[in-house]
Design an enzyme around this catalytic site. Sequence first.
Site, PDB file in Angstrom:
ATOM      1  N   LYS A  84     -53.131  44.149 -25.282  1.00 35.09           N
ATOM      2  CA  LYS A  84     -52.631  42.786 -25.479  1.00 35.09           C
ATOM      3  C   LYS A  84     -51.570  42.712 -26.570  1.00 35.09           C
ATOM      4  O   LYS A  84     -50.742  41.811 -26.577  1.00 35.09           O
ATOM      5  CB  LYS A  84     -53.787  41.836 -25.769  1.00 35.09           C
ATOM      6  CG  LYS A  84     -54.701  41.681 -24.556  1.00 35.09           C
ATOM      7  CD  LYS A  84     -55.727  40.592 -24.731  1.00 35.09           C
ATOM      8  CE  LYS A  84     -56.533  40.387 -23.467  1.00 35.09           C
ATOM      9  NZ  LYS A  84     -57.441  41.531 -23.170  1.00 35.09           N
TER      10      LYS A  84
HETATM   11  C1  PLP Z   1     -57.867  41.798 -21.862  1.00 34.13           C
HETATM   12  C2  PLP Z   1     -58.257  43.206 -21.531  1.00 34.13           C
HETATM   13  C3  PLP Z   1     -58.327  43.674 -20.200  1.00 34.13           C
HETATM   14  C4  PLP Z   1     -58.078  42.771 -18.998  1.00 34.13           C
HETATM   15  O1  PLP Z   1     -56.765  42.304 -18.962  1.00 34.13           O
HETATM   16  P1  PLP Z   1     -56.266  41.273 -17.818  1.00 34.13           P
HETATM   17  O2  PLP Z   1     -55.329  40.354 -18.505  1.00 34.13           O
HETATM   18  O3  PLP Z   1     -57.491  40.632 -17.315  1.00 34.13           O
HETATM   19  O4  PLP Z   1     -55.576  42.077 -16.802  1.00 34.13           O
HETATM   20  C5  PLP Z   1     -58.629  44.999 -19.979  1.00 34.13           C
HETATM   21  N1  PLP Z   1     -58.906  45.840 -21.005  1.00 34.13           N
HETATM   22  C6  PLP Z   1     -58.870  45.431 -22.291  1.00 34.13           C
HETATM   23  C7  PLP Z   1     -59.204  46.409 -23.369  1.00 34.13           C
HETATM   24  C8  PLP Z   1     -58.546  44.107 -22.612  1.00 34.13           C
HETATM   25  O5  PLP Z   1     -58.511  43.710 -23.889  1.00 34.13           O
END
Ligand code: PLP
Length: 467
Positions: free
Chosen positions: A109
Amino acid sequence: MRYISTRGGAQALAFDDAVLAGLAPDGGLYLPATWPVLDLATLTSLDYAHLTAAVLAPFAQPVIDAATLEAICTDAYRGFGHPDIAPLRPLKPGLWLLELFHGPTLAFKDFALQVLGRLFDHVLARSGQRITIIGATSGDTGSAAIEACRDRDAIEIFILHPKGRVSEVQRRQMTTVASANVHNIAIEGTFDDCQALVKAMFNDQAFRDRHALSAVNSINWARIAAQIAYYVWATVRLGAAADGVVFAVPTGNFGNVFAAWAGGAMGLPIRRLVIGSNRNDILTRFFATGEMKTGSVFPTLSPSMDIQVSSNFERYLFELYDRDPQAVRAMMTEFATAGCFHVDAAHFERCRQTFAALSLDDAATTETIARVYRESGVLLDPHSAIGVAAAEAACADGDGVPVVAVATAHPAKFAEAVRTATGVTPELPARLADLFAREERCATLPAELAAVERHIAATLAGRGAAA
Ligand SMILES: *Cc1c(COP(=O)(O)O)cnc(C)c1O
């Protein structure tokens, strides 16, 4: 570039307005009016930050010029802990790991949020506005949002987390940030209580307007746009621009994998996208049956994918139905009222040409972490392990093009699960090694709207007096 809503009932907006708005007023999500075309040959020689700026340029013009984007992206990726920013690590013949966990909070993120915080600041500075970001977190998103907004001039950020219900690493990543514009609130309740409070504050029109509330959640277009860059990066690094590439993506909200799809719409030669889910397998069930049906949420080893509604799927649906907002509206209304919708056979066939999906329960996830460590000495966090298992399935029935598994979190972020699977405790990177020695700052409040609003108003008043 102008931005249109997937539900067709909102005015088209420029980039800055679409980014500030997040959700469209008709309940839809913003998408670019057309897909720009990538010139892959010119991108090959760029470093990661400049490649991201080049990918973002057509989305942001004419609101933000190329030089400003380059400055924003260079600054955004400066704090990453690997010189390649998004290194590609060979795992076995034909299979690569795209490591997206070298950012300040050790999860993917950071790639989008580090850019988004700076974009917000840039756009707000020009108009002289200030905003208050409010969010709820069960762990990962809160720390990534805080790191993205810390020390930004035009932003105050309040993150609510359920007291005692996030891991110590996750809590400390939020509460040890010393910046004066960062405010943590531990709520005496559950994550659902936190989310309900945030929703209630956004629905309190007077409160919302007085404090210029805004959100940085995963439906924000700028987050998707910034994420397209690492799919472009991986494709050009592998020299796969001619022959094609498969990406395997652990996803819950469909955000990360939609960014890959968007890369394809812009000209990346994507052969197939493989979705990895945990026991919360709404997406896997959709790609098996053509029916999207919510259920209850189960806690798993990969908590960042513990969701029951994949909000970004609406963007894909809009594209699948050739940008017909009426079709999207009908399905979304059905979903909101009945908890399910389905796509017809012809459209489902088109979904299956692009996507495959695989779901892993906790036992299979642990087994994958253990096996990959045995076979290649690489430690995977549970989310990344699900991505690798999905990639292995794609290799098995693939056509020889490179397969890239997206690793979304650093193993040290989910150390307990990794230790259980392998007997090895993954270490935090050196820049976070003193996390447990840093001082924490956090208010504790009951799960009551009036108390939380009072606290936020008082804190903002104090900040205004100081500024
Ligand atoms: C947020 C997150 C995801 C899922 O991301 P999406 O936006 O649902 O595609 C997967 N892995 C980690 C470590 C995350 O923080």
